[in-house]
Design a protein around this motif. Structure first.
Motif, mmCIF file in Angstrom:
data_model
loop_
_atom_site.group_PDB
_atom_site.id
_atom_site.type_symbol
_atom_site.label_atom_id
_atom_site.label_comp_id
_atom_site.label_asym_id
_atom_site.label_seq_id
_atom_site.Cartn_x
_atom_site.Cartn_y
_atom_site.Cartn_z
ATOM 1 N N UNK A 30 1.030 -1.220 -0.335
ATOM 2 C CA UNK A 30 0.496 0.067 -0.310
ATOM 3 C C UNK A 30 1.051 1.359 -0.113
ATOM 4 N N UNK A 31 2.401 0.854 0.200
ATOM 5 C CA UNK A 31 2.573 2.018 0.745
ATOM 6 C C UNK A 31 3.373 2.689 -0.489
ATOM 7 N N UNK A 32 3.849 1.886 -1.372
ATOM 8 C CA UNK A 32 4.880 1.573 -2.482
ATOM 9 C C UNK A 32 3.091 2.531 -3.633
ATOM 10 N N UNK A 33 1.944 1.993 -3.482
ATOM 11 C CA UNK A 33 1.245 2.279 -4.483
ATOM 12 C C UNK A 33 1.161 3.624 -3.974
ATOM 13 N N UNK A 34 0.751 3.966 -2.422
ATOM 14 C CA UNK A 34 0.715 5.128 -2.197
ATOM 15 C C UNK A 34 2.182 6.157 -2.558
ATOM 16 N N UNK A 35 3.396 6.236 -2.577
ATOM 17 C CA UNK A 35 4.109 6.861 -3.274
ATOM 18 C C UNK A 35 3.663 6.979 -4.543
ATOM 19 N N UNK A 69 4.351 26.152 -13.763
ATOM 20 C CA UNK A 69 5.231 26.310 -13.377
ATOM 21 C C UNK A 69 5.571 25.363 -14.691
ATOM 22 N N UNK A 70 5.125 24.598 -14.789
ATOM 23 C CA UNK A 70 4.996 23.733 -15.880
ATOM 24 C C UNK A 70 3.865 22.449 -16.302
ATOM 25 N N UNK A 71 3.478 22.300 -17.370
ATOM 26 C CA UNK A 71 2.079 21.296 -17.866
ATOM 27 C C UNK A 71 2.578 20.863 -18.186
ATOM 28 N N UNK A 72 2.183 19.109 -16.557
ATOM 29 C CA UNK A 72 2.299 18.346 -16.897
ATOM 30 C C UNK A 72 1.211 16.573 -16.956
ATOM 31 N N UNK A 73 1.164 15.924 -18.489
ATOM 32 C CA UNK A 73 0.287 15.561 -18.032
ATOM 33 C C UNK A 73 0.093 14.106 -17.421
ATOM 34 N N UNK A 74 0.014 14.703 -16.311
ATOM 35 C CA UNK A 74 -0.828 13.337 -15.180
ATOM 36 C C UNK A 74 -1.744 12.560 -15.396
ATOM 37 N N UNK A 75 -2.614 13.330 -16.146
ATOM 38 C CA UNK A 75 -3.440 11.839 -16.281
ATOM 39 C C UNK A 75 -2.777 10.133 -16.992
ATOM 40 N N UNK A 76 -2.012 10.597 -17.927
ATOM 41 C CA UNK A 76 -0.726 9.696 -18.466
ATOM 42 C C UNK A 76 -0.360 8.851 -17.462
ATOM 43 N N UNK A 77 -0.293 9.085 -16.708
ATOM 44 C CA UNK A 77 0.769 8.647 -15.275
ATOM 45 C C UNK A 77 0.026 7.588 -14.595
ATOM 46 N N UNK A 78 -1.336 8.207 -14.667
ATOM 47 C CA UNK A 78 -2.429 6.698 -14.048
ATOM 48 C C UNK A 78 -2.001 5.374 -14.140
ATOM 49 N N UNK A 79 -1.832 4.420 -15.282
ATOM 50 C CA UNK A 79 -1.132 3.757 -15.259
ATOM 51 C C UNK A 79 -0.183 2.922 -14.208
ATOM 52 N N UNK A 80 0.541 4.188 -13.925
ATOM 53 C CA UNK A 80 1.806 3.983 -12.908
ATOM 54 C C UNK A 80 1.169 3.187 -11.301
ATOM 55 N N UNK A 81 0.024 3.906 -11.203
ATOM 56 C CA UNK A 81 -0.738 3.066 -9.992
ATOM 57 C C UNK A 81 -1.109 1.724 -10.079
ATOM 58 N N UNK A 82 -1.438 1.462 -11.280
ATOM 59 C CA UNK A 82 -1.839 0.194 -11.433
ATOM 60 C C UNK A 82 -0.999 -0.944 -11.502
ATOM 61 N N UNK A 83 0.531 -0.169 -11.899
ATOM 62 C CA UNK A 83 2.120 -0.761 -12.239
ATOM 63 C C UNK A 83 2.891 -1.114 -10.170
ATOM 64 N N UNK A 84 2.892 -0.704 -10.175
ATOM 65 C CA UNK A 84 3.190 -0.341 -8.591
ATOM 66 C C UNK A 84 2.074 -1.279 -8.342
ATOM 67 N N UNK A 85 1.495 -1.750 -8.321
ATOM 68 C CA UNK A 85 0.401 -2.530 -7.127
ATOM 69 C C UNK A 85 0.856 -3.926 -7.830
ATOM 70 N N UNK A 86 1.049 -4.005 -9.192
ATOM 71 C CA UNK A 86 1.678 -5.086 -9.764
ATOM 72 C C UNK A 86 2.708 -5.174 -9.406
ATOM 73 N N UNK A 87 3.815 -4.806 -9.980
ATOM 74 C CA UNK A 87 5.540 -5.210 -8.593
ATOM 75 C C UNK A 87 5.354 -5.224 -7.112
ATOM 76 N N UNK A 88 4.499 -4.511 -6.733
ATOM 77 C CA UNK A 88 3.868 -4.743 -5.334
ATOM 78 C C UNK A 88 3.719 -6.333 -5.349
ATOM 79 N N UNK A 89 2.962 -6.372 -6.031
ATOM 80 C CA UNK A 89 2.332 -7.893 -5.510
ATOM 81 C C UNK A 89 3.757 -9.077 -6.076
ATOM 82 N N UNK A 90 4.557 -8.969 -6.963
ATOM 83 C CA UNK A 90 5.318 -10.057 -7.413
ATOM 84 C C UNK A 90 6.898 -10.123 -6.567
ATOM 85 N N UNK A 91 7.296 -8.695 -5.784
ATOM 86 C CA UNK A 91 8.685 -8.486 -5.401
ATOM 87 C C UNK A 91 8.361 -8.252 -3.800
ATOM 88 N N UNK A 92 7.556 -8.100 -3.379
ATOM 89 C CA UNK A 92 7.442 -7.800 -1.677
ATOM 90 C C UNK A 92 6.938 -8.260 -1.170
#
Length: 234
Positions: free
Chosen positions: A190-195, A211-234
């Protein structure tokens, strides 16, 4: 009474969405009465708080490899799918359908959706409810989001109200997901997904402060990837 409420599916997410709607309506009523400089300073204050919240969440990571692979890999997937463009086109379609003339409608929808969906309380609160507990965190979040949506709607207009829909769908899905995977959801995971969510909020804060326009919406799959990597390696 509490025991009865615990059996209502996604009660916390539903309450949260209603709070955003009500707060947004109050904010819209004040929108035309506030001088532009008050709207601007309110928006800047929200941007600064978003930066702080993002830093606070990002420092929870105990595995920098999961963090970097999640944010880079998830961002590439989101960019490939152009999630940001799809979400903005959806908001534009809704704007045309309801006949809104609000220039900040799309910005308000995207900004509010990200702000309310990627915070730690959204993740932890949905998991708390999904594991069978009373949604105390989401109830507290509902109060905070309701107050914040007043300021956001006063600054960004009617798009804030529409953000209640993805908020309900996202947190409701997390609640169901947590219930199905309750035996595998550890605190380090949970901590890794929150990070990762913290990094997304940092990007959102930078965008809010222009300050700078960042397409944060395009980064949303990072949450799912963090969950998957966490399930595999934690």
């Amino acid at each position: 009474m509490t025991a009865f409420l615990e059996h209502i599916p996604a009660l916390g997410s539903f309450t949260n969405a209603i709070a955003v709607l009500l707060g947004g309506i109050l904010g819209l009523s004040a929108h035309s009465k506030l001088p532009e400089r008050f709207s601007t300073i309110t928006f800047q204050a929200i941007g600064l708080f978003t930066l702080f919240l993002g830093i606070h969440m990002a420092t929870k990571t105990q595995n920098f490899l999961i963090l970097i692979f999640s944010i880079v890999g998830g961002s590439l997937v989101g960019e490939l799918c152009d999630l940001d463009g799809a979400l903005r086109r959806l908001a534009e379609k809704v704007k045309r359908r309801i006949g809104s003339k609000d220039d900040k409608f799309v910005e308000g929808f995207v900004t509010t959706s990200l702000l309310f969906c990627t915070g730690s309380m959204a993740i932890l609160g949905a998991i708390e409810e999904g594991l069978g507990g009373f949604p105390n965190l989401l109830m507290a979040k509902s109060l905070l989001d309701g107050i914040a949506s007043i300021a956001l709607a006063a600054s960004l207009g009617a798009g804030v109200l529409l953000a209640s829909v993805p908020l309900f769908l996202y947190q409701g899905a997390l609640t169901l997901f947590a219930g199905a995977l309750q035996s595998t959801l550890s605190e380090p995971l949970i901590n890794e997904v929150s990070a990762v969510g913290g990094l997304l909020l940092l990007g959102l804060g930078i965008s809010i402060l222009e300050i700078k326009a960042i397409r944060v919406v395009n980064m949303l799959p990072s949450l799912l990837l963090a969950l998957l990597l966490g399930l595999l390696f934690l």
